[in-house]
Motif scaffolding. Structure first.
Motif, short mmCIF file in Angstrom:
data_model
loop_
_atom_site.label_atom_id
_atom_site.label_comp_id
_atom_site.label_asym_id
_atom_site.label_seq_id
_atom_site.Cartn_x
_atom_site.Cartn_y
_atom_site.Cartn_z
N TYR A 1 0.82 -1.21 0.00
CA TYR A 1 0.00 0.00 0.00
C TYR A 1 0.85 1.27 0.00
O TYR A 1 1.91 1.32 0.65
N LEU A 2 0.36 2.27 -0.72
CA LEU A 2 0.97 3.61 -0.67
C LEU A 2 0.72 4.17 0.73
O LEU A 2 -0.42 4.33 1.16
N THR A 3 1.82 4.48 1.43
CA THR A 3 1.74 4.77 2.87
C THR A 3 2.38 6.10 3.21
O THR A 3 3.52 6.37 2.80
N ALA A 4 1.67 6.92 3.96
CA ALA A 4 2.22 8.17 4.49
C ALA A 4 2.91 7.84 5.82
O ALA A 4 2.26 7.73 6.85
N VAL B 1 -2.54 4.45 5.33
CA VAL B 1 -2.67 3.97 3.95
C VAL B 1 -3.95 4.51 3.30
O VAL B 1 -4.35 4.04 2.24
N GLU B 2 -4.58 5.50 3.92
CA GLU B 2 -5.82 6.06 3.40
C GLU B 2 -5.58 7.46 2.85
O GLU B 2 -4.89 8.26 3.47
N TRP B 3 -6.16 7.73 1.68
CA TRP B 3 -5.96 9.00 0.99
C TRP B 3 -7.31 9.56 0.56
O TRP B 3 -8.18 8.82 0.09
N GLU B 4 -7.45 10.85 0.71
CA GLU B 4 -8.69 11.54 0.31
C GLU B 4 -8.44 12.36 -0.94
O GLU B 4 -7.68 13.34 -0.90
N PRO B 5 -9.02 11.98 -2.08
CA PRO B 5 -8.85 12.78 -3.31
C PRO B 5 -9.67 14.07 -3.23
O PRO B 5 -10.85 14.05 -2.91
N LYS C 1 -5.67 16.49 -5.49
CA LYS C 1 -4.69 16.44 -4.42
C LYS C 1 -5.07 15.25 -3.55
O LYS C 1 -6.25 15.02 -3.29
N LEU C 2 -4.08 14.49 -3.12
CA LEU C 2 -4.32 13.32 -2.29
C LEU C 2 -3.91 13.64 -0.87
O LEU C 2 -2.72 13.80 -0.59
N LYS C 3 -4.89 13.74 0.00
CA LYS C 3 -4.64 14.21 1.36
C LYS C 3 -4.67 13.05 2.35
O LYS C 3 -5.51 12.15 2.26
N THR C 4 -3.72 13.06 3.29
CA THR C 4 -3.73 12.07 4.36
C THR C 4 -4.78 12.46 5.40
O THR C 4 -5.31 13.57 5.38
N ARG C 5 -5.06 11.54 6.33
CA ARG C 5 -6.03 11.83 7.37
C ARG C 5 -5.53 12.92 8.32
O ARG C 5 -6.29 13.45 9.12
N TYR C 6 -4.22 13.24 8.26
CA TYR C 6 -3.66 14.23 9.17
C TYR C 6 -3.38 15.57 8.47
O TYR C 6 -2.69 16.41 9.01
N GLY C 7 -3.92 15.73 7.24
CA GLY C 7 -3.89 17.03 6.60
C GLY C 7 -2.71 17.31 5.69
O GLY C 7 -2.61 18.40 5.14
#
Length: 503
Positions: free
Chosen positions: A266-269, A295-299, A307-313
């Protein structure tokens, strides 16, 4: 102001990842990690005749105020309080939002100082003042993330209307408008999962029918999974199987996706700094034991890009410049105008699924006969290319089995207790990778990550859920752990002793 224009209520999150909350004494203002409380919500009011200025009202019906009371004698900072001023034209309750990248600074019209979230030791810790940061080390203390939030249906409409009508500047028309909005339907244009943007700006439409995509960065290079099955880079060769990312949809989160590389990772921040002293953190391929928010992204849609945003902004960023930045990929919040476009990605759909991914299994598009699988693709985000034989072979390899994950230290998941020593289980867990075995070493690592001092690292009893401090050594074999970080200001080891829990 664009972050406030459509918001009836907001939460403000500081650089310490703590929220601005109104004290129960209806006078003080402080920071807290518990952003789910009603005290963390602030109603937005616009100042008549000045479109660049707002007022913020707490759940107690009092206004966020830049007072003239010194926080400490001899120091420059002055207290930020909740007050009910005598006149609606009082400049102490007016704040001018100034955009700084994806964050804002709130400047008081009374003296021109900025609202500041203080860190460090007591009494500065968790305090709020208005001041001008004098050192480079504190310049980020005046930056705030803005999260637009819904007014919960479970809370009384009367409470909100009474709160807003307590100040004469709120017109009857405004109250009628708010009443109509709330009685008609909840604020569907805002979601706590996507705090800064309305649902109309979601980028999920670019992924809705996609089974696999390519992501093309600002520099014309594609997001690539490296053969070491860990690192992620950029490359101009978009026809490589390494540029293909499988799309997974997260249950019960319609605006969130996961992206899986051709190596089934998984693509991971991650929490690992890309370079020491720099803000960007590494983006990796990982196969976590538990699928978490890393591993979760918000388009988020921006024109024809996302823009692909992490849960932490933070945002997935394609870096340019000289090595080691060239071709690297990090997650960060760009603060400079020159790097604003580095978080924009073009989406090329390379495999589609006919039915909705939430209802029926995907149907694969038959492969074309020519071997150049991406040669005829359009550069449009909605373009679809056929699946090549190379991808088919790779999928067979993935389905037949994959190599075991590389273990490099253990994953530590942690919550941070609030000022009252309580843990909000509804909040997302943070995590880090830890290679040691000693509790002291882990404590120092968690202090670095959280910015807190003199913390106690605790574990929960599986029997009664109570906290107890960890001892000298961690469990062997690099097992994943879940711990709670207890700040010294909220609950000390002495408190544990009083509760009968052995140290």
């Amino acid at each position: 102001m664009d972050l406030f224009n459509k918001a009836k209520a907001v939460k403000l999150r500081s650089h310490l990842d703590k929220y601005l909350v109104a004290g129960d004494d209806q006078e003080s203002v402080r920071q807290s990690r518990n952003g789910s409380t009603r005290k963390a919500r602030w109603l937005v009011e616009f100042v008549e005749g000045n479109s660049h200025v707002i007022r913020l009202k707490s759940c107690h019906g009092r206004y966020l105020t830049a007072s003239d009371v010194p926080f400490l004698l001899g120091m420059t900072g002055k207290k930020v309080l909740q007050t009910v001023p005598e006149t609606k034209s009082d400049p102490r309750i007016e704040w001018e939002p100034i955009r700084d990248g994806f964050q804002v600074r709130l400047r008081s019209t009374h003296g021109g100082k900025y609202m500041r979230a203080n860190g460090g030791t007591v009494p500065w810790r968790n305090s709020i003042t208005h001041d001008s940061p004098m050192t480079s080390g504190t310049k980020n203390w005046v930056l705030w993330d803005v999260e637009a939030v819904e007014i919960p249906e479970s809370e009384s409409l009367t409470d909100y209307l009474t709160s807003m009508s307590s100040f004469s500047s709120v017109s009857d028309d405004m109250l009628d408008s708010l009443s109509g909005d709330l009685l008609g339907s909840p604020m569907s244009n805002f979601s706590t999962k996507s705090p800064r943007f309305s649902s109309r700006q979601t980028g999920m439409d670019l992924f809705h029918n996609a089974k696999a995509v390519r992501l093309r960065g600002h520099h014309g290079k594609y997001l690539l999974a490296e053969e070491d099955e860990e690192s992620v880079t950029q490359d101009r060769n978009g026809s490589s199987k390494n540029a293909r990312w499988t799309v997974e949809f997260v249950p019960n989160s319609p605006n969130i996706i996961r992206l899986k590389s051709c190596y089934n990772r998984y693509l991971t921040a991650s929490n690992q700094p890309f370079l020491l002293g720099m803000t960007g953190r590494k983006v990796l391929q990982t196969r976590p034991q538990r699928l978490d928010s890393s591993v979760e992204w918000e388009p988020i849609k921006e024109g024809h890009h996302v823009k692909l945003k992490t849960r932490y902004g933070q945002f997935l960023r394609a870096n340019g410049g000289l090595p080691p930045w060239r071709n690297s990929v990090t997650h960060d919040i760009p603060h400079r105008t020159a790097t604003q476009d580095w978080v924009f990605w073009g989406v090329d759909v390379v495999e589609i699924q006919v039915q909705s991914p939430t209802h029926k299994p995907p149907v694969e598009v038959p492969p074309v006969t020519h071997s150049d699988s991406f040669a005829s693709e359009s550069s449009s985000p909605s373009s679809v290319s056929m699946k090549s034989a190379t991808f088919s072979r790779q999928e067979s390899t993935d389905s037949a089995g994959s190599s075991p994950p590389k273990v490099d230290g253990r994953t530590i998941y942690y919550h941070v207790a609030d000022d009252d020593g309580e843990v909000d289980d509804a909040m997302e867990e943070h995590f880090l990778t830890f290679k040691g075995n000693g509790v002291d070493e882990l404590t120092r690592k968690l202090e670095e990550e959280t910015g807190l001092d003199n913390v106690t690292v605790c574990s929960r009893s599986p029997l009664n859920g109570k906290l107890y401090p960890l001892r000298l050594q961690l469990p062997p074999n690099n097992t994943t752990m879940h711990v709670v970080v207890v700040p010294s200001a909220s609950k000390t080891p002495r408190d544990f002793a009083k509760s009968g829990i052995p140290l």
